[in-house]
Design an enzyme around this catalytic site. Sequence first.
Site, mmCIF file in Angstrom:
data_model
loop_
_atom_site.group_PDB
_atom_site.id
_atom_site.type_symbol
_atom_site.label_atom_id
_atom_site.label_comp_id
_atom_site.label_asym_id
_atom_site.label_seq_id
_atom_site.Cartn_x
_atom_site.Cartn_y
_atom_site.Cartn_z
ATOM 1 N N TYR A 55 0.826 -1.215 0.000
ATOM 2 C CA TYR A 55 0.000 0.000 0.000
ATOM 3 C C TYR A 55 0.863 1.270 0.000
ATOM 4 C CZ TYR A 55 -4.005 -2.943 0.076
ATOM 5 O OH TYR A 55 -4.942 -3.864 -0.315
ATOM 6 N N GLN A 90 -14.764 1.364 -6.829
ATOM 7 C CA GLN A 90 -14.064 0.304 -6.091
ATOM 8 C C GLN A 90 -12.598 0.680 -5.919
ATOM 9 O OE1 GLN A 90 -15.389 -3.828 -7.647
ATOM 10 N NE2 GLN A 90 -15.868 -2.418 -9.297
ATOM 11 N N ASP A 93 -7.663 4.818 -5.349
ATOM 12 C CA ASP A 93 -6.932 6.031 -5.753
ATOM 13 C C ASP A 93 -7.840 7.252 -5.613
ATOM 14 O OD1 ASP A 93 -8.354 6.697 -8.292
ATOM 15 O OD2 ASP A 93 -7.526 4.811 -9.031
ATOM 16 N N HIS A 108 -14.344 0.425 -1.449
ATOM 17 C CA HIS A 108 -13.224 -0.418 -1.004
ATOM 18 C C HIS A 108 -12.136 0.400 -0.308
ATOM 19 C CE1 HIS A 108 -14.362 -3.789 -4.115
ATOM 20 N NE2 HIS A 108 -15.158 -3.764 -3.059
ATOM 21 N N CYS A 116 -7.320 3.396 12.808
ATOM 22 C CA CYS A 116 -6.832 2.917 14.104
ATOM 23 C C CYS A 116 -7.599 1.638 14.422
ATOM 24 C CB CYS A 116 -7.078 3.988 15.169
ATOM 25 S SG CYS A 116 -6.861 3.394 16.854
ATOM 26 N N CYS A 135 0.572 5.154 16.168
ATOM 27 C CA CYS A 135 -0.785 5.522 15.755
ATOM 28 C C CYS A 135 -1.078 6.955 16.174
ATOM 29 C CB CYS A 135 -1.784 4.547 16.394
ATOM 30 S SG CYS A 135 -3.494 4.948 16.008
ATOM 31 N N LEU A 202 -13.173 -2.361 -21.444
ATOM 32 C CA LEU A 202 -12.277 -2.741 -22.528
ATOM 33 C C LEU A 202 -12.789 -3.975 -23.261
ATOM 34 C CD1 LEU A 202 -9.567 -1.980 -23.795
ATOM 35 C CD2 LEU A 202 -8.453 -3.469 -22.133
ATOM 36 N N GLU A 203 -13.347 -4.889 -22.497
ATOM 37 C CA GLU A 203 -13.800 -6.179 -23.052
ATOM 38 C C GLU A 203 -15.053 -6.592 -22.281
ATOM 39 O OE1 GLU A 203 -10.332 -8.419 -22.018
ATOM 40 O OE2 GLU A 203 -10.712 -8.124 -19.885
HETATM 41 C C1 BJW Z 1 -10.243 -1.293 -18.997
HETATM 42 C C2 BJW Z 1 -9.063 -0.678 -19.372
HETATM 43 C C3 BJW Z 1 -9.215 0.517 -20.058
HETATM 44 C C4 BJW Z 1 -8.490 -2.432 -18.393
HETATM 45 N N1 BJW Z 1 -10.429 0.978 -20.313
HETATM 46 N N2 BJW Z 1 -11.444 -0.815 -19.264
HETATM 47 C C5 BJW Z 1 -18.640 -16.205 -3.955
HETATM 48 C C6 BJW Z 1 -19.749 -15.524 -4.425
HETATM 49 C C7 BJW Z 1 -20.002 -14.229 -4.048
HETATM 50 C C8 BJW Z 1 -19.138 -13.563 -3.222
HETATM 51 C C9 BJW Z 1 -18.041 -14.230 -2.754
HETATM 52 C C10 BJW Z 1 -17.803 -15.525 -3.090
HETATM 53 N N3 BJW Z 1 -16.652 -15.918 -2.475
HETATM 54 C C11 BJW Z 1 -16.177 -14.881 -1.766
HETATM 55 C C12 BJW Z 1 -17.014 -13.836 -1.918
HETATM 56 C C13 BJW Z 1 -16.892 -12.493 -1.364
HETATM 57 C C14 BJW Z 1 -15.709 -11.709 -1.906
HETATM 58 C C15 BJW Z 1 -15.603 -11.898 -3.415
HETATM 59 O O1 BJW Z 1 -16.264 -11.256 -4.200
HETATM 60 N N4 BJW Z 1 -14.699 -12.763 -3.844
HETATM 61 C C16 BJW Z 1 -14.551 -13.048 -5.275
HETATM 62 C C17 BJW Z 1 -13.092 -13.216 -5.598
HETATM 63 C C18 BJW Z 1 -15.421 -14.243 -5.624
HETATM 64 N N5 BJW Z 1 -16.011 -10.323 -1.597
HETATM 65 C C19 BJW Z 1 -15.681 -9.808 -0.441
HETATM 66 O O2 BJW Z 1 -15.075 -10.436 0.402
HETATM 67 C C20 BJW Z 1 -16.150 -8.391 -0.176
HETATM 68 N N6 BJW Z 1 -16.836 -8.340 1.053
HETATM 69 C C21 BJW Z 1 -17.988 -9.008 1.248
HETATM 70 O O3 BJW Z 1 -18.508 -9.712 0.383
HETATM 71 O O4 BJW Z 1 -18.550 -8.790 2.476
HETATM 72 C C22 BJW Z 1 -19.776 -9.465 2.803
HETATM 73 C C23 BJW Z 1 -20.994 -8.773 2.308
HETATM 74 C C24 BJW Z 1 -22.184 -9.435 2.330
HETATM 75 C C25 BJW Z 1 -23.333 -8.837 1.872
HETATM 76 C C26 BJW Z 1 -23.317 -7.535 1.414
HETATM 77 C C27 BJW Z 1 -22.146 -6.878 1.408
HETATM 78 C C28 BJW Z 1 -20.996 -7.500 1.851
HETATM 79 C C29 BJW Z 1 -14.967 -7.449 -0.073
HETATM 80 C C30 BJW Z 1 -14.247 -7.308 -1.372
HETATM 81 C C31 BJW Z 1 -13.002 -6.455 -1.179
HETATM 82 C C32 BJW Z 1 -12.212 -6.333 -2.457
HETATM 83 N N7 BJW Z 1 -10.968 -5.716 -2.174
HETATM 84 C C33 BJW Z 1 -10.059 -5.420 -3.277
HETATM 85 C C34 BJW Z 1 -8.765 -4.836 -2.674
HETATM 86 C C35 BJW Z 1 -9.075 -3.430 -2.126
HETATM 87 C C36 BJW Z 1 -7.900 -2.628 -1.809
HETATM 88 C C37 BJW Z 1 -6.888 -2.519 -2.908
HETATM 89 O O5 BJW Z 1 -7.132 -1.827 -3.935
HETATM 90 O O6 BJW Z 1 -5.824 -3.109 -2.728
HETATM 91 O O7 BJW Z 1 -10.650 -4.458 -4.164
HETATM 92 S S1 BJW Z 1 -9.757 -6.795 -4.353
HETATM 93 C C38 BJW Z 1 -9.673 -5.883 -5.838
HETATM 94 O O8 BJW Z 1 -10.741 -6.281 -6.739
HETATM 95 C C39 BJW Z 1 -9.955 -4.419 -5.432
HETATM 96 C C40 BJW Z 1 -10.874 -3.979 -6.548
HETATM 97 O O9 BJW Z 1 -11.627 -2.859 -6.128
HETATM 98 C C41 BJW Z 1 -11.695 -5.201 -6.817
HETATM 99 C C42 BJW Z 1 -12.382 -5.216 -8.156
HETATM 100 O O10 BJW Z 1 -11.449 -5.224 -9.204
HETATM 101 P P1 BJW Z 1 -11.779 -4.422 -10.530
HETATM 102 O O11 BJW Z 1 -11.830 -2.978 -10.242
HETATM 103 O O12 BJW Z 1 -12.932 -5.014 -11.212
HETATM 104 O O13 BJW Z 1 -10.416 -4.667 -11.354
HETATM 105 P P2 BJW Z 1 -10.036 -5.860 -12.336
HETATM 106 O O14 BJW Z 1 -8.568 -5.807 -12.528
HETATM 107 O O15 BJW Z 1 -10.601 -7.131 -11.905
HETATM 108 O O16 BJW Z 1 -10.761 -5.483 -13.705
HETATM 109 C C43 BJW Z 1 -10.402 -4.349 -14.465
HETATM 110 C C44 BJW Z 1 -11.290 -4.293 -15.705
HETATM 111 O O17 BJW Z 1 -10.946 -3.121 -16.421
HETATM 112 C C45 BJW Z 1 -11.103 -5.485 -16.657
HETATM 113 O O18 BJW Z 1 -12.380 -5.971 -17.072
HETATM 114 C C46 BJW Z 1 -10.370 -4.876 -17.848
HETATM 115 O O19 BJW Z 1 -10.735 -5.438 -19.098
HETATM 116 C C47 BJW Z 1 -10.835 -3.449 -17.792
HETATM 117 N N8 BJW Z 1 -9.861 -2.511 -18.340
HETATM 118 N N9 BJW Z 1 -8.011 -1.489 -18.945
HETATM 119 C C48 BJW Z 1 -11.526 0.252 -19.907
HETATM 120 N N10 BJW Z 1 -8.131 1.200 -20.480
#
Ligand code: BJW
Length: 234
Positions: A55, A90, A93, A108, A116, A135, A202-203
């Site tokens: 981070y 999500q 930044d 997120h 803390c 802290c 993108l896709e």
């Molecule tokens: C372009 C481009 C260009 C590229 N132009 N496009 C099974 C079923 C359902 C849920 C779960 C399950 N098993 C586990 C879970 C829960 C889990 C989960 O979803 N896991 C999955 C892996 C299955 N989720 C959680 O644990 C969440 N909490 C939760 O569910 O709590 C309980 C709850 C219950 C009920 C209600 C509410 C809550 C918490 C999730 C936390 C995610 N954290 C992260 C890290 C955060 C900090 C950090 O940044 O380090 O968040 S993980 C990471 O993924 C980050 C992102 O925000 C997140 C999403 O990623 P994102 O943004 O989609 O990025 P990419 O890389 O995946 O995709 C980029 C896209 O852009 C691609 O499609 C490219 O094609 C495109 N692209 N260039 C346009 N130029």
Amino acid sequence: MRYQNIVILTGAGVSAESGLNTFRGADGLWENHRLEEVATPEAFARDPQLVQRFYNQRRHQLNSVVPNAAHIAIAQLQREHSGAVFLITQNVDDLHERAGSEFVLHMHGELKRARCQSTGKVVPIEDDLSPDTACTVCAASGCLRPNVVWFGEMPIGMDAIEVALNQADLFISIGTSGNVYPAAGFVQLARQVGAHTVELNLEPSQGANLFQEHHHGMASEVVPAYVAELLAGS
Ligand code: BJW
């Protein structure tokens, strides 16, 4: 414009052309670590130094990137649309804010905030965190953690998001792969209330078939074009 209440969800793809890596692209590893090794509470408990370094590096990176045309177009829509534009990101930044978005819900968390672990208080940070950092809330060493939402933790602002989605007549998903819940499920909630659903990516994302309209391409091109269409009233 035929829409009043617009909800926008953004993911890493909106910031890719600013120079920030996405999570699941070819460049998705960090120093050979998979995301699950650095973005879970278990990883932080096991190796806080490694996770803090991940981070710290990303926080530093913010100093060398600028918002792109997609962030700017979203901010323009928020300014010029006569109805509501509820922006959920999500991303941890601050590029939406720097593009001029006045309202952004960081579901997120944010790189420039720490929490803390004793009191739950969230504070702004600019400097590196380490297990030795005192802290600024309770003075204990190593008590501050990045204020980001890791796997298994509850995303921020879910109540407000639910209210916004319930009122939405247009839901736009931008630059997200649709792999991570609950964000990946917002399109279904929006459809349940009759909103028109649009994917700008993108896709085709994991849940692309759930969207009624798609524009695939670089965010810096498809987002300004779509925003221009909306503001022109089509
Ligand atoms: C372009 C481009 C260009 C590229 N132009 N496009 C099974 C079923 C359902 C849920 C779960 C399950 N098993 C586990 C879970 C829960 C889990 C989960 O979803 N896991 C999955 C892996 C299955 N989720 C959680 O644990 C969440 N909490 C939760 O569910 O709590 C309980 C709850 C219950 C009920 C209600 C509410 C809550 C918490 C999730 C936390 C995610 N954290 C992260 C890290 C955060 C900090 C950090 O940044 O380090 O968040 S993980 C990471 O993924 C980050 C992102 O925000 C997140 C999403 O990623 P994102 O943004 O989609 O990025 P990419 O890389 O995946 O995709 C980029 C896209 O852009 C691609 O499609 C490219 O094609 C495109 N692209 N260039 C346009 N130029």
